[in-house]
Scaffold this motif. Sequence first.
Motif, PDB file in Angstrom:
ATOM      1  N   PHE A 139       0.813  -1.220   0.000  1.00  0.00           N
ATOM      2  CA  PHE A 139       0.000   0.000   0.000  1.00  0.00           C
ATOM      3  C   PHE A 139       0.849   1.274   0.000  1.00  0.00           C
ATOM      4  N   HIS A 140       2.125   1.140  -0.332  1.00  0.00           N
ATOM      5  CA  HIS A 140       2.989   2.325  -0.381  1.00  0.00           C
ATOM      6  C   HIS A 140       2.447   3.364  -1.373  1.00  0.00           C
ATOM      7  N   PHE A 141       1.860   2.893  -2.467  1.00  0.00           N
ATOM      8  CA  PHE A 141       1.320   3.804  -3.484  1.00  0.00           C
ATOM      9  C   PHE A 141       0.269   4.751  -2.914  1.00  0.00           C
ATOM     10  N   LEU A 142      -0.358   4.375  -1.809  1.00  0.00           N
ATOM     11  CA  LEU A 142      -1.460   5.158  -1.267  1.00  0.00           C
ATOM     12  C   LEU A 142      -1.003   6.204  -0.246  1.00  0.00           C
ATOM     13  N   SER A 143       0.247   6.152   0.175  1.00  0.00           N
ATOM     14  CA  SER A 143       0.735   7.117   1.166  1.00  0.00           C
ATOM     15  C   SER A 143       0.711   8.529   0.587  1.00  0.00           C
ATOM     16  N   GLY A 144       0.274   9.481   1.394  1.00  0.00           N
ATOM     17  CA  GLY A 144       0.236  10.874   0.959  1.00  0.00           C
ATOM     18  C   GLY A 144      -1.126  11.490   1.194  1.00  0.00           C
ATOM     19  N   THR A 145      -1.368  12.618   0.531  1.00  0.00           N
ATOM     20  CA  THR A 145      -2.651  13.312   0.652  1.00  0.00           C
ATOM     21  C   THR A 145      -3.367  13.293  -0.694  1.00  0.00           C
ATOM     22  N   TRP A 146      -4.691  13.201  -0.627  1.00  0.00           N
ATOM     23  CA  TRP A 146      -5.482  12.955  -1.823  1.00  0.00           C
ATOM     24  C   TRP A 146      -6.771  13.771  -1.828  1.00  0.00           C
ATOM     25  N   LYS A 147      -7.224  14.086  -3.038  1.00  0.00           N
ATOM     26  CA  LYS A 147      -8.587  14.532  -3.294  1.00  0.00           C
ATOM     27  C   LYS A 147      -9.289  13.345  -3.946  1.00  0.00           C
TER      28      LYS A 147
END
Length: 198
Positions: free
Chosen positions: A57-65
Amino acid sequence: MNTIAKHENELTDPSDLKRRSLLQLAAGLAASTTAIQTTAAISSPVAPAATGKPGDFHFLSGTWKIKHRRLKDKEWDIFEGEASVIEILGGVASIEELRIPARNFSGMGLRLLDTERKLWADYWVNGNNGILTPPPSLGSFVNGIGTWESEDKDGEQAILVRGVWDQITSNSCRWYQTISRDQGQSWQENWVMHWQRT
């Protein structure tokens, strides 16, 4: 996020409670739920592939809209949200805080990898009560597509719920959910989330 199916009505529940800092709470939950995750039964009629590994799930780390499209009462409800995701414990845990500000809603997705069984468990926490909702859905990634299936009920009717992560790039991804009312012979899409990194 398949657990959204079990809690989709929470999006419209009014609440005057202040949003908790779920990311701080999550570190404690990740440690305290290892036993629950390890003993969780696979409820899907088809066992998920045992391909899970740290960092999936590294691809999902961060901030998102996030652009949501949810089927409700045979009509598509379209709304926007946001999320913050962190990876901890060397990639065996991913913690997502989902927020829908316009609807005064927040929740947390907690994903934990059982490194022996090579399966990811996906849990849900409602921001209004802070309670971890077991059992989790179990799944993994195969060829860049993550699939989680579980059994649930719609009223008295037994259904299967499938959540899928796909279309993964460095700046975007998609999660969608389908349900089956005939033991997997046919599936109906009822929730789509298009994630865009900010």
